[in-house]
Scaffold this motif. Structure first.
Motif, short mmCIF file in Angstrom:
data_model
loop_
_atom_site.label_atom_id
_atom_site.label_comp_id
_atom_site.label_asym_id
_atom_site.label_seq_id
_atom_site.Cartn_x
_atom_site.Cartn_y
_atom_site.Cartn_z
N ILE A 167 -7.43 4.36 1.05
CA ILE A 167 -6.61 3.41 0.29
C ILE A 167 -6.15 4.03 -1.03
CG2 ILE A 167 -6.66 1.24 -0.98
CD1 ILE A 167 -6.45 0.78 1.95
N ILE A 168 -7.07 4.67 -1.73
CA ILE A 168 -6.73 5.28 -3.03
C ILE A 168 -5.66 6.35 -2.86
CG2 ILE A 168 -7.63 6.74 -4.89
CD1 ILE A 168 -10.28 5.24 -4.63
N ASN A 169 -5.83 7.20 -1.85
CA ASN A 169 -4.86 8.27 -1.63
C ASN A 169 -3.50 7.75 -1.18
OD1 ASN A 169 -6.70 10.25 -2.33
ND2 ASN A 169 -7.35 10.65 -0.22
N THR A 170 -3.52 6.72 -0.33
CA THR A 170 -2.27 6.20 0.22
C THR A 170 -1.44 5.50 -0.84
OG1 THR A 170 -3.25 5.91 2.42
CG2 THR A 170 -1.26 4.64 1.93
N PHE A 171 -2.08 4.62 -1.60
CA PHE A 171 -1.33 3.80 -2.56
C PHE A 171 -1.42 4.33 -3.99
CE2 PHE A 171 -2.26 1.06 1.04
CZ PHE A 171 -1.00 0.52 1.29
N ASN A 172 -2.19 5.40 -4.20
CA ASN A 172 -2.29 6.02 -5.51
C ASN A 172 -2.74 5.00 -6.57
OD1 ASN A 172 -2.22 8.37 -6.96
ND2 ASN A 172 -0.10 8.14 -7.60
N ALA A 215 5.87 -1.21 -2.13
CA ALA A 215 4.59 -1.90 -2.36
C ALA A 215 4.12 -1.70 -3.79
CB ALA A 215 3.54 -1.39 -1.37
N SER A 216 4.27 -0.48 -4.31
CA SER A 216 3.86 -0.19 -5.68
C SER A 216 4.68 -1.01 -6.68
CB SER A 216 4.03 1.31 -5.97
OG SER A 216 3.22 2.08 -5.12
N MET A 217 5.96 -1.13 -6.41
CA MET A 217 6.83 -1.91 -7.30
C MET A 217 6.46 -3.39 -7.27
SD MET A 217 10.51 -0.05 -6.62
CE MET A 217 11.38 -1.10 -7.80
N MET A 218 6.10 -3.88 -6.08
CA MET A 218 5.72 -5.28 -5.96
C MET A 218 4.42 -5.54 -6.70
SD MET A 218 6.80 -5.93 -1.96
CE MET A 218 6.57 -7.70 -1.94
N LEU A 219 3.48 -4.61 -6.63
CA LEU A 219 2.22 -4.77 -7.36
C LEU A 219 2.46 -4.74 -8.86
CD1 LEU A 219 -0.39 -2.64 -5.39
CD2 LEU A 219 -0.46 -5.09 -5.79
N ALA A 220 3.44 -3.93 -9.27
CA ALA A 220 3.71 -3.79 -10.70
C ALA A 220 4.71 -4.83 -11.20
CB ALA A 220 4.25 -2.40 -10.98
N ASP A 221 5.10 -5.78 -10.32
CA ASP A 221 6.07 -6.81 -10.68
C ASP A 221 7.40 -6.22 -11.11
OD1 ASP A 221 4.54 -9.05 -10.11
OD2 ASP A 221 3.58 -9.04 -12.07
N GLN A 222 7.73 -5.04 -10.57
CA GLN A 222 9.02 -4.43 -10.84
C GLN A 222 10.00 -4.70 -9.72
OE1 GLN A 222 8.01 -0.33 -11.42
NE2 GLN A 222 7.06 -0.67 -13.41
N TYR A 223 9.51 -5.39 -8.69
CA TYR A 223 10.35 -5.70 -7.54
C TYR A 223 9.92 -7.06 -7.02
CZ TYR A 223 11.87 -5.63 -2.65
OH TYR A 223 12.42 -5.94 -1.43
N VAL A 224 10.88 -7.96 -6.86
CA VAL A 224 10.59 -9.30 -6.37
C VAL A 224 11.48 -9.57 -5.16
CG1 VAL A 224 10.56 -11.76 -6.87
CG2 VAL A 224 9.98 -10.11 -8.66
N PRO A 225 10.91 -9.88 -3.99
CA PRO A 225 11.72 -10.16 -2.81
C PRO A 225 12.69 -11.30 -3.05
CG PRO A 225 9.40 -9.92 -2.22
CD PRO A 225 9.47 -9.98 -3.73
#
Length: 440
Positions: A139-144, A301-311
């Motif tokens: 998980i750590i390696n995949t999603f950094n 996925a990273s952007m969604m976690l960081a709230d930089q992308y909203v569907p």
């Protein structure tokens, strides 16, 4: 959203309410944000990485988070298949200590990732290969991302947790029937408003034998979780808090201490439903080496976690078939064999009507009939289990014409041809076919 998310939220809710009941007697249960950071030892740290990961897996841009006070918890639900434990349900809970908001990212179990020292495989195999340590490293390696703590639950424990709170009342959207005699799994839940006990609750949140497969299961789990949260806020639960806490802690394997869990729950006891955000790792379905995978879109996925992308909508991240539907001759040329049509809705003359629509745009229909049941909420496409690349290309072209998401293409040994099963959204399919016909 997966079963573990439901359980973790239940644990937090149970602990939070219990902490709230005793907060006047135990001041340590009311920490502020700074104290919580110290209690939980939150630090971003450096994602684990090994040489094989650097050499063989694609580079992923690190997500940019404004806050350094986010707690990352890996949650995994274990299922025993043929004597092997796999993380059938998987996700990452992100808790922002400053804002008291929680995000949960569900990870489809068929996600194709690089498992250190094992190579490319489905992510749910990581636990089978190396237990929680290898799963965490993957998980750590995949999603950094950093992982501060983990929670692991065996599905066998889930019914007891639900029974301990007196079941959960929910409006079951349709009758759910499935029998797996080899696995001794028998699901039969009637449609309608009812209180599910532990056994039926497990069946409800695990049911995936309809046209939406795992994605329909995720929708039901989200719905179920909301009802669990409401149940945990009920005053009738208060006398049961001490026992519930003991039961929940005993059923979950975690590297978080009971004191940390209770203090975190106390800190989040006032969290609102609007501050809980759930989403699934975006991506696309693919067949590689005759196996079905979910290809995760890690940057999104990273952007969604960081709230930089909203569907923009629940369908965001899916392929826009309106664009490729413009090239009708090309799509029809890909469907170079007769298709089959099955009625999964129950309405009369569906097969005849569909045959006429398809034949109008040059697609031959070899057979029409009824599906195994009439509860298909969404239309889907099935190809033979031993189907070749041409079958898959035909299915994808058919999906494009009908406006069916490619995630709803599956394989089955019960069919010998590319088959479309028309569900409750049949009018949408017919509308798309008519639009396609006007472009001929």
């Amino acid at each position: 959203m997966k079963i573990l998310k439901i359980t973790i939220i239940m644990m937090l809710a149970i602990s939070a309410c219990a902490a709230g009941a005793y907060v006047r007697l135990q001041s340590f249960l009311n920490p502020d944000a700074k104290e919580m950071i110290e209690i939980l030892n939150i630090h971003q740290g450096e994602p684990l990485q090994n040489e094989s990961q650097r050499d063989e897996s694609p580079e992923v841009e690190s997500p940019q988070f404004e806050s350094s006070t986010e707690l990352y918890i890996l949650v995994a639900g274990l299922d025993n298949t043929d004597g092997t434990e796999r993380s059938d349900s998987l996700g990452i809970a992100v808790i922002d200590i400053d804002s008291k908001k929680v995000k949960f990212m569900s990870i489809p179990r068929d996600s194709r990732v690089f498992i250190p020292r094992k190579g490319w495989d489905k992510i749910n195999h990581a636990y089978a290969y190396g237990k929680i340590d290898l799963l965490k490293e993957t998980i750590i390696n995949t999603f950094n991302l950093p992982i501060h703590y983990y929670f692991v639950l065996n599905f066998k424990s889930f019914p007891a947790i639900i029974d301990s709170i007196g079941g959960v009342t929910i409006d079951v959207e349709k009758r759910m029937v499935y029998h797996d005699y080899s696995g001794n799994l028998h699901i039969d839940i009637p449609k309608g408003f009812q209180t599910l006990n532990g056994k039926n609750a497990l069946h409800y949140v695990r049911f995936r034998h309809d046209s939406l497969n795992d994605f329909g299961r995720i929708e039901r789990q989200q719905k179920f979780t909301k009802e669990v949260v409401r149940k945990m806020q009920s005053p009738s639960i208060l006398p049961k808090f001490p026992d519930l806490i003991r039961e929940a802690i005993n059923m979950v394997i975690t590297d978080m201490t009971p004191a940390q869990a209770i203090q975190l729950a106390s800190y989040l006891r006032d969290i609102k439903e609007s501050d809980l955000k759930f989403f699934t790792v975006p991506g696309k379905a693919a067949y590689i080496g005759a196996l079905s995978y979910w290809i995760p879109d890690i940057p999104a996925a990273s952007m969604m976690l960081a709230d930089q992308y909203v569907p923009d909508s629940p369908d965001d991240g899916r392929i826009d078939y309106n664009e490729i539907r413009e090239d009708l001759p090309y799509l029809v040329s890909k469907i170079n064999r007769k298709i089959s049509i099955l009625n999964g809705d129950g309405a009369k003359l569906i097969g005849k009507r569909a045959s006429e629509e398809f034949q109008q745009i040059g697609i031959d229909v070899g057979m029409t009939g009824n599906a195994k049941h009439f509860d298909y909420r969404y239309s889907c496409i099935v190809i033979p289990t031993n189907g070749n690349l041409d079958d898959m290309e035909s299915a994808e072209a058919l999906a494009a014409l009908c406006g069916i998401d490619k995630k709803l293409i599956s394989k089955s040994s019960s069919t010998s041809s590319v088959t479309i099963i028309l569900g409750k959204d049949k009018e949408k399919v017919f509308s798309n076919l008519r639009v396609a016909a006007t472009k001929e």
